[in-house]
Design an enzyme around this catalytic site. Structure first.
Site, mmCIF file in Angstrom:
data_model
loop_
_atom_site.group_PDB
_atom_site.id
_atom_site.type_symbol
_atom_site.label_atom_id
_atom_site.label_comp_id
_atom_site.label_asym_id
_atom_site.label_seq_id
_atom_site.Cartn_x
_atom_site.Cartn_y
_atom_site.Cartn_z
ATOM 1 N N GLU A 174 0.823 -1.213 0.000
ATOM 2 C CA GLU A 174 0.000 0.000 0.000
ATOM 3 C C GLU A 174 0.854 1.259 0.000
ATOM 4 O OE1 GLU A 174 -3.762 0.011 0.393
ATOM 5 O OE2 GLU A 174 -3.577 -2.039 -0.321
ATOM 6 N N HIS A 250 -4.557 1.390 7.407
ATOM 7 C CA HIS A 250 -3.162 1.727 7.061
ATOM 8 C C HIS A 250 -2.493 2.230 8.336
ATOM 9 C CE1 HIS A 250 -4.517 2.710 2.685
ATOM 10 N NE2 HIS A 250 -3.863 1.570 2.669
ATOM 11 N N CYS A 371 -3.103 11.136 3.846
ATOM 12 C CA CYS A 371 -3.416 10.249 2.706
ATOM 13 C C CYS A 371 -3.243 10.985 1.395
ATOM 14 C CB CYS A 371 -4.870 9.785 2.741
ATOM 15 S SG CYS A 371 -5.327 8.868 4.189
HETATM 16 O O1 SUG Z 1 -7.836 2.772 0.151
HETATM 17 N N1 SUG Z 1 -10.629 4.891 0.304
HETATM 18 C C1 SUG Z 1 -9.205 4.720 0.369
HETATM 19 C C2 SUG Z 1 -8.636 5.659 1.407
HETATM 20 C C3 SUG Z 1 -7.133 5.663 1.375
HETATM 21 C C4 SUG Z 1 -6.560 6.436 2.502
HETATM 22 N N2 SUG Z 1 -5.147 6.449 2.409
HETATM 23 C C5 SUG Z 1 -4.290 6.385 3.439
HETATM 24 N N3 SUG Z 1 -4.663 6.060 4.657
HETATM 25 N N4 SUG Z 1 -3.048 6.607 3.210
HETATM 26 C C6 SUG Z 1 -8.845 3.280 0.694
HETATM 27 O O2 SUG Z 1 -9.547 2.658 1.505
HETATM 28 C C7 SUG Z 1 -12.835 4.550 -0.666
HETATM 29 C C8 SUG Z 1 -13.464 4.653 -2.019
HETATM 30 C C9 SUG Z 1 -14.960 4.530 -1.977
HETATM 31 O O3 SUG Z 1 -15.510 3.843 -1.110
HETATM 32 O O4 SUG Z 1 -15.604 5.111 -2.872
HETATM 33 C C10 SUG Z 1 -11.329 4.371 -0.715
HETATM 34 O O5 SUG Z 1 -10.814 3.803 -1.652
#
Ligand code: SUG
EC number: 3.5.3.23
Length: 448
Positions: A174, A250, A371
């Site tokens: 990730e 994460h 993020c």
């Molecule tokens: O991978 N949300 C992302 C959020 C990523 C956050 N990044 C970090 N913590 N670095 C994920 O879960 C949700 C998309 C949706 O439900 O439409 C999403 O992909």
């Protein structure tokens, strides 16, 4: 030579929506099906970039991706013209259309893992695109991510790019969301800290019971090998599986580090004392003085951390050596978190100031300030070798704001995703964007 941490923020794409696509990410699940406002989302992100630039930090921008991803839908068997592909997917497999429309590439902390030149065997800055293969909608990001990073960091003398790891769960990666670097100065050798959720091949490591652990130990080790990191410059730690089961998908949802400082929650890791001692010892060998700030569960619970995104903050070094924390508005709304932050900044420690940003559109999908940015530590020569089109300036901020105002919708619901016109809007916008950012042809529609 001077060195900097440059934050490259993901520009929110025109299809930003709430698809409920990320099992294990509480915000994504709970806001599923709500209508979104892509224009507001992009402007909120740009406002943060501008504010950091105005505060004197080096700021860059990372372009969004082409969505809906028609090529991905074709690989799943939908055929015909682009419009027919979208219409057929809408009729026969709506969840696949929703996944192919996600603007999730905005969370660029998941775009790649980056190792600065001071840490790597060949003294180049190394990038490994993250395969993100835990979630289908994210697993389709890395080919374009690689092309965009290649166009931003195009100088082979200074930058080395690695393709994403094999796309299987055993190498689930990730990117920078599970990676932090400690150092005295950004241009000096540091200690790279890789946090994993489970091991794919060694069952002595416990795994969460409910939600997926997205990052494996084996993926982190592969990235460290690809980047040519010294064993003495790397620390691996396991995330506490219980917090993954509480929505910490994460490590950057429960810890953040910068310079010589780790700011973390008491429940974030397994074998915390051993890990802290290793960080302290290895950083001391390169002349650093490791310091940690532990937030006790008695002050802030894991649930508070997940809801407020206290740790998904940007910890930034100021010229006087003190630190600034960039937090989302949700921290102010949580009484325990806000009380904690008041006491933290008034204690006279390293973290002196907190700045609050409204990132609600992204937050509702589980994406906070941290993020939205990919950190790249660069020395002056390397910074000069970056494509200048992606470095934030006042005129670029103006152009990007006008571009968003011109191309983005202010409301998007699931039904809107079935409209083939959205694809045309997205392509028109991105074609113009590649000119603004001087990226060349990076999108499938520009290449094929
Ligand atoms: O991978 N949300 C992302 C959020 C990523 C956050 N990044 C970090 N913590 N670095 C994920 O879960 C949700 C998309 C949706 O439900 O439409 C999403 O992909």
């Amino acid at each position: 030579m001077k060195s900097y941490e440059v934050n490259f923020d993901g520009l929110v794409g025109p299809t930003h929506n709430y698809g409920g696509l990320s099992y294990g990410n509480v915000a994504s699940q709970s806001n599923s099906q709500q209508s979104s406002n892509p224009k507001e989302a992009a402007l909120q992100g740009l406002a943060k970039m501008k504010a950091l630039m105005d505060m004197g930090f080096q700021q860059g921008v990372l372009a969004p991706q082409e969505r809906p991803d028609v090529a991905a839908l074709r690989r799943l068997g939908f055929s015909g013209t682009d419009a027919q592909v979208i219409e057929r997917a809408a009729k026969e497999a709506m969840p696949l259309l929703v996944a192919s429309c996600s603007a999730s590439s905005m969370w660029v902390a998941n775009a790649a893992t980056v190792s600065p030149s001071a840490d790597t065997a060949d003294s180049r800055v190394h990038f490994t695109a993250a395969n993100l293969n835990c979630k289908y909608h994210r697993s389709i990001e890395h080919p374009t991510t690689s092309r965009v990073l290649g166009a931003m960091f195009a100088n082979q003398q200074h930058f080395a790019h690695h393709a994403a790891l094999p796309a299987v769960a055993q190498f689930g990666d990730e990117g920078a969301a599970n990676h932090t670097r400690f150092c005295r100065e950004y241009g000096e050798a540091g200690v790279e800290f890789f946090v994993f959720g489970r091991s794919a091949f060694d069952n002595r490591f416990p795994a969460p019971q409910k939600y997926p652990a997205r990052q494996t130990l084996e993926a982190s080790q592969a990235v460290a090998r690809l980047h040519g990191l010294r064993d003495e410059g790397v620390v691996y730690a396991q995330q506490n599986p219980d917090v993954i089961d509480q929505g910490v998908f994460h490590n950057d949802v429960i810890a953040v580090g910068n310079g010589e400082v780790l700011f973390y929650h008491e429940d974030a890791f397994l074998e915390t004392d051993k890990m802290l001692a290793e960080l302290q010892g290895k950083l001391a060998k390169v002349g650093g003085n490791f310091q940690s700030v532990c937030v006790p569960r008695s002050a802030v619970t894991v649930d508070d951390a997940v809801r407020s995104y206290l740790f998904n903050s940007q910890l930034l070094s100021r010229p006087d050596g003190s630190m600034l924390l960039i937090v989302p508005q949700e921290c102010q709304a949580n009484e325990r978190v806000w009380t904690y932050l008041q006491s933290l900044t008034s204690a006279g420690g390293l973290i002196r100031e907190v700045k609050v940003f409204d990132l609600k559109q992204s937050m509702q999908n589980g994406g906070g300030p941290a993020c939205l940015r990919l950190r790249v530590a660069l020395n002056e020569t390397e910074l000069a070798a970056v494509n200048p089109g992606v470095i934030m300036t006042a005129p670029l901020y103006g152009s990007l704001t006008a571009w968003v105002e011109k191309h983005y919708r202010d409301r998007l619901s699931e039904t809107d995703l079935t409209d083939p016109q959205l694809l045309l809007e997205c392509r028109t916008a991105l074609d113009e964007l590649t000119q603004i950012l001087k990226l060349g042809a990076v999108y499938p529609f520009q290449i094929n």
